[in-house]
Design an enzyme around this catalytic site. Structure first.
Site: not given
Length: 287
Positions: A101, A103, A105
């Site tokens: 993953e 990311d 955010e």
């Protein structure tokens, strides 16, 4: 103009239209709504997508295709006003227990306080590689471009084409790096007031709901993985991303970002890693 010239002109026009359509993209063509029902809306003929959050549910979407390396651009305009407790996301992820993953955010905050941009990299199910930043602009006032470049040597996070983070492939030193699992693009808006804002001290004010974030101009210049897990050609023949690294100007820019706007770096957190910092923290950050 003779018939042959007319045909050539028509063919050229068709090709140019196809190229424009491919580079511009459409959320109808590229994405599937994954949760939230009517809270996720594709607008303007597929050019825009909005996600909403209320006290009952958030919303999200994912790409129709999987990719193995590429450059992924998305323009976002974040939840305005009192966004405390909300998390808006744009990320890549594979599936399964040992997933990879990458990311972005965006952690909301109370009115007048800055968003926190939270980045992380997971490989083989293990993350704990967080770096966080405050932005040098208001991310709720206009759209800005957030980019993930993922190749076999490194991952580069960029904001308006300014690099903010590099995560290098240090697999030779035993540091896992995402390089074998195809990933989809994901985005979501959800409630995380147990941790997102000031460590969970500031909760979501549901009287301000619904909260809305807007997405547009998604582009994946990437190796798309087909149904038989065979990479197909990139939608765009420009594969500069496949060897992309920071040049001198990029290194100067990332130093400015990390000196002026970084608010957390796991590589500096000796309390969290009392037995020694992770191996990648000992190596050059920006190559």
């Amino acid at each position: 103009m003779g018939p042959s010239n007319s045909k050539l002109c028509t063919v050229a026009l068709i090709i140019s239209v196809l190229v424009v359509a491919s580079s511009a993209g459409s959320f109808y063509d590229d994405m599937d709504i994954t949760f939230g029902g009517e809270r996720a809306k594709i607008l303007n003929g597929g050019q825009d997508l909005s996600l909403s959050l209320d006290q009952y549910s958030g919303s999200g979407f994912q790409s129709k295709h999987e990719y193995l390396f590429g450059r992924f651009d998305m323009q976002l305009k974040l939840v305005p006003g009192n966004s405390a407790g909300t998390v808006t996301t744009f990320y890549l992820s594979s599936q399964g227990a040992g997933h990879d993953e990458i990311d972005f955010e965006f952690l909301g905050n109370s009115t007048g306080n800055p968003y926190t941009i939270h980045t992380n990299v997971y490989s083989q199910g293990k993350g704990e590689k967080e770096q966080q930043f405050h932005l040098w602009f208001d991310p709720t006032a206009a759209f800005h471009t957030y980019t993930i470049v993922w190749n076999s040597q490194r991952i580069i996070f960029l904001i308006d084409n300014i690099p903010v983070r590099v995560f290098n492939n240090n697999a030779a030193s035993g540091v896992p790096f995402p390089k074998t699992q195809p990933m989809r693009v994901y985005a979501s808006l959800w409630n995380a007031d147990d941790w997102a804002t000031q460590g969970g001290r500031v909760k979501t004010d549901w009287t301000k709901a619904p909260f809305t974030a807007s997405y547009r101009k998604f582009n994946a210049n990437a190796n798309r993985v087909g149904p038989n897990s065979v990479s197909t050609s990139s939608e765009n023949d420009n594969k500069a991303w496949s060897t992309q690294r920071l040049d001198a100007a990029g290194r100067n820019r990332i130093r400015w970002v990390q000196n002026k706007h970084m608010v957390y770096n796991y590589c500096n957190d000796r309390q969290r890693f009392p037995n020694g910092l992770p191996a990648e923290c000992m190596r050059s950050k920006f190559l």
